[in-house]
Design a protein around this motif. Structure first.
Motif, short mmCIF file in Angstrom:
data_model
loop_
_atom_site.label_atom_id
_atom_site.label_comp_id
_atom_site.label_asym_id
_atom_site.label_seq_id
_atom_site.Cartn_x
_atom_site.Cartn_y
_atom_site.Cartn_z
N GLU A 262 -33.74 -86.36 -43.05
CA GLU A 262 -34.25 -84.93 -43.18
C GLU A 262 -35.56 -85.10 -42.41
N ALA A 263 -36.48 -86.32 -42.60
CA ALA A 263 -37.68 -86.47 -41.99
C ALA A 263 -37.90 -86.38 -40.32
N LEU A 264 -36.65 -86.92 -39.81
CA LEU A 264 -36.63 -86.88 -38.52
C LEU A 264 -36.11 -85.48 -37.97
N ASN A 265 -35.45 -84.94 -38.79
CA ASN A 265 -35.20 -83.38 -38.56
C ASN A 265 -36.48 -82.61 -38.60
N LEU A 266 -37.31 -82.95 -39.34
CA LEU A 266 -38.58 -81.93 -39.54
C LEU A 266 -39.59 -82.39 -38.22
N LEU A 267 -39.41 -83.50 -37.83
CA LEU A 267 -40.48 -83.94 -37.12
C LEU A 267 -39.87 -83.59 -35.69
N LEU A 268 -38.69 -83.73 -35.50
CA LEU A 268 -38.45 -83.40 -33.83
C LEU A 268 -37.85 -81.95 -33.66
N THR A 269 -37.88 -81.03 -34.85
CA THR A 269 -37.63 -79.62 -34.63
C THR A 269 -39.37 -79.21 -34.64
N HIS A 270 -40.33 -80.29 -34.88
CA HIS A 270 -41.62 -79.55 -34.48
C HIS A 270 -42.09 -78.95 -35.90
N LYS A 271 -41.59 -78.98 -37.13
CA LYS A 271 -42.04 -78.54 -38.28
C LYS A 271 -43.39 -79.23 -39.07
N VAL A 272 -43.44 -80.44 -38.44
CA VAL A 272 -44.40 -81.59 -38.57
C VAL A 272 -44.93 -82.09 -37.58
N SER A 273 -45.93 -82.60 -37.43
CA SER A 273 -46.43 -83.25 -36.20
C SER A 273 -46.55 -84.94 -36.51
N GLY B 9 -57.16 -94.12 -48.82
CA GLY B 9 -58.70 -93.19 -48.17
C GLY B 9 -58.32 -92.28 -47.15
N ARG B 10 -56.89 -92.21 -46.93
CA ARG B 10 -56.52 -91.25 -45.93
C ARG B 10 -56.06 -89.96 -46.64
N THR B 11 -56.06 -88.83 -45.68
CA THR B 11 -55.41 -87.53 -45.94
C THR B 11 -54.53 -87.35 -45.02
N LEU B 12 -53.32 -86.93 -45.12
CA LEU B 12 -52.21 -86.77 -44.37
C LEU B 12 -51.69 -85.33 -44.28
N ASN B 13 -52.26 -84.87 -43.24
CA ASN B 13 -52.04 -83.00 -43.03
C ASN B 13 -50.82 -82.97 -42.35
N ASN B 14 -50.11 -82.16 -42.34
CA ASN B 14 -48.96 -81.63 -41.43
C ASN B 14 -47.97 -82.82 -41.01
N CYS B 15 -47.84 -83.60 -42.32
CA CYS B 15 -46.94 -85.04 -41.98
C CYS B 15 -45.64 -84.64 -42.91
N VAL B 16 -44.67 -85.42 -42.57
CA VAL B 16 -43.66 -85.94 -43.54
C VAL B 16 -43.89 -87.23 -43.97
N ILE B 17 -43.99 -87.78 -45.04
CA ILE B 17 -44.34 -88.79 -45.57
C ILE B 17 -43.38 -89.55 -46.57
N ILE B 18 -42.68 -90.72 -46.19
CA ILE B 18 -41.65 -91.12 -47.17
C ILE B 18 -42.38 -92.65 -47.76
N LEU B 19 -42.08 -92.74 -49.27
CA LEU B 19 -42.39 -93.71 -49.82
C LEU B 19 -41.29 -94.39 -50.14
N GLN C 53 -52.49 -80.73 -46.17
CA GLN C 53 -52.05 -79.38 -46.00
C GLN C 53 -50.78 -79.54 -45.31
N GLY C 54 -49.89 -78.75 -45.51
CA GLY C 54 -48.50 -78.52 -44.66
C GLY C 54 -47.67 -79.77 -44.60
N SER C 55 -47.82 -80.69 -45.72
CA SER C 55 -46.99 -81.92 -45.68
C SER C 55 -45.90 -81.92 -46.79
N LYS C 56 -44.97 -82.74 -46.50
CA LYS C 56 -43.82 -83.02 -47.59
C LYS C 56 -43.96 -84.23 -47.63
N VAL C 57 -43.43 -84.72 -49.12
CA VAL C 57 -43.42 -86.12 -49.42
C VAL C 57 -42.31 -86.46 -50.25
N PHE C 58 -41.59 -87.47 -49.74
CA PHE C 58 -40.33 -87.98 -50.22
C PHE C 58 -40.51 -89.38 -50.97
N ILE C 59 -40.18 -89.74 -52.05
CA ILE C 59 -40.32 -90.93 -52.73
C ILE C 59 -38.99 -91.34 -53.14
#
Length: 317
Positions: A145-156, A221-231, A251-257
């Protein structure tokens, strides 16, 4: 079975694949017919149904496409595939339960209802926790799902991270530089991506830093904007690490844990950040918890039996 005047036909690429779809003595075909409530006809390498009902046509197409994709990916136990396809298709919207990544080697389908719920949750919530047994698909589906969001340009950008926890072997004694030492911890994330898109695509995106794979400590120390992040392997975070990670979301990010609370490698007396978060955050609007169990395991059938045995032992304690 001979074909009659049909309304909708699917051409199967070859006769061997058609045989896999139909099953021994057409047992799979009978399951599909019982599910649809109408006959399925075969001729040569064609499958057809005699109906002008658009819903039934879509169901038929979904079922055959899903079986074809699974067999093409190397699965040969088509009776189990058919059973899982019919179970999921019956309970979920067939237009929304597969993950089609641009340029992918294969579609990613849920194998059961919990996995279908997991995909839906990632599309309707900005933060999703998937807690489940080894082999239940929690990391693989999140990566898809993260690759889908990335490669359809929903996140950068796609950021994948894991805690580096020493389980029985000291990191300091492993050979090589820091990159060599942490690579074994991060390799499963590469493996998941390379099962979905070509290795060259992964390499190109990593080199251009559109995909970042790093230990959890690198997130501080980071802020991750317009990303999809997987832990991944989140059961091996401490409470402090989990709080640090969750507050990186911009802002504009999704997080999957994802994590498995039966495989915690932290020292005794150190509470898992995943266990703590599941108690603290469950019920907060915008956050969804999906729980998978032994029945959701999709690796070798022996893995399901092993996981179930351990679950039963724990329930008896």
């Amino acid at each position: 079975m001979d074909k009659v005047d049909n309304e909708y036909t699917i051409v199967v690429p070859d006769v061997e694949l058609l045989s896999c779809i139909c099953g021994t003595n057409d047992n799979n075909l009978k399951l599909i017919e019982d599910h649809l409530g109408i006959p399925v006809f075969t001729r040569g390498n064609e499958l057809s149904v005699d109906t002008d009902n658009e819903s039934l046509r879509q169901q038929f197409r979904f079922i055959i496409d899903r079986i074809t994709d699974e067999v093409g990916a190397g699965s040969r136990n088509t009776q189990d595939i058919v059973a899982s396809v019919l179970n999921v298709e019956q309970k979920a919207d067939i237009n929304n339960i597969s993950v089609l990544v641009p340029g992918a080697l294969r579609k990613v389908y849920p194998h059961n209802q919990h996995q279908a719920d997991y995909i839906q949750a990632m599309r309707t919530h900005d933060m999703v926790f998937a807690i489940g047994a080894a082999g239940s698909g929690k990391t693989f589906i999140a990566v898809a799902e993260a690759l889908n969001l990335l490669l359809t340009h929903k996140v950068s950008k796609l950021v994948l991270t894991r805690p580096v926890v020493e389980a029985g072997e000291s990191l300091g004694f492993l050979p090589g530089d820091l990159e060599d030492k942490i690579n074994p911890y991060l390799r499963p994330l590469y493996d998941s991506m390379e099962m979905i898109v070509p290795r060259e695509t992964v390499r190109r995106l990593v080199e251009s830093e559109i995909i970042e794979i790093a230990p959890l400590a690198y997130m501080r120390g980071r802020t991750l904007n317009n990303c999809v992040i997987i832990l991944d392997e989140a059961q091996n975070t401490t409470k402090e690490q989990m709080k640090m990670f969750l507050t990186r979301m911009g802002q504009g990010s999704k997080v999957f844990i994802t994590g498995d609370i039966t495989q915690i490698d932290l020292p005794k007396r150190v509470q898992s950040g995943l266990v703590h978060a599941s108690n603290l955050l469950d019920g907060i609007e915008g956050i969804k918890f999906i729980r998978l169990n032994a029945e959701d395991v999709v690796r070798n059938p022996l893995v399901k039996k092993i996981v179930k045995a351990y679950e039963n032992e724990k329930s008896e304690e």
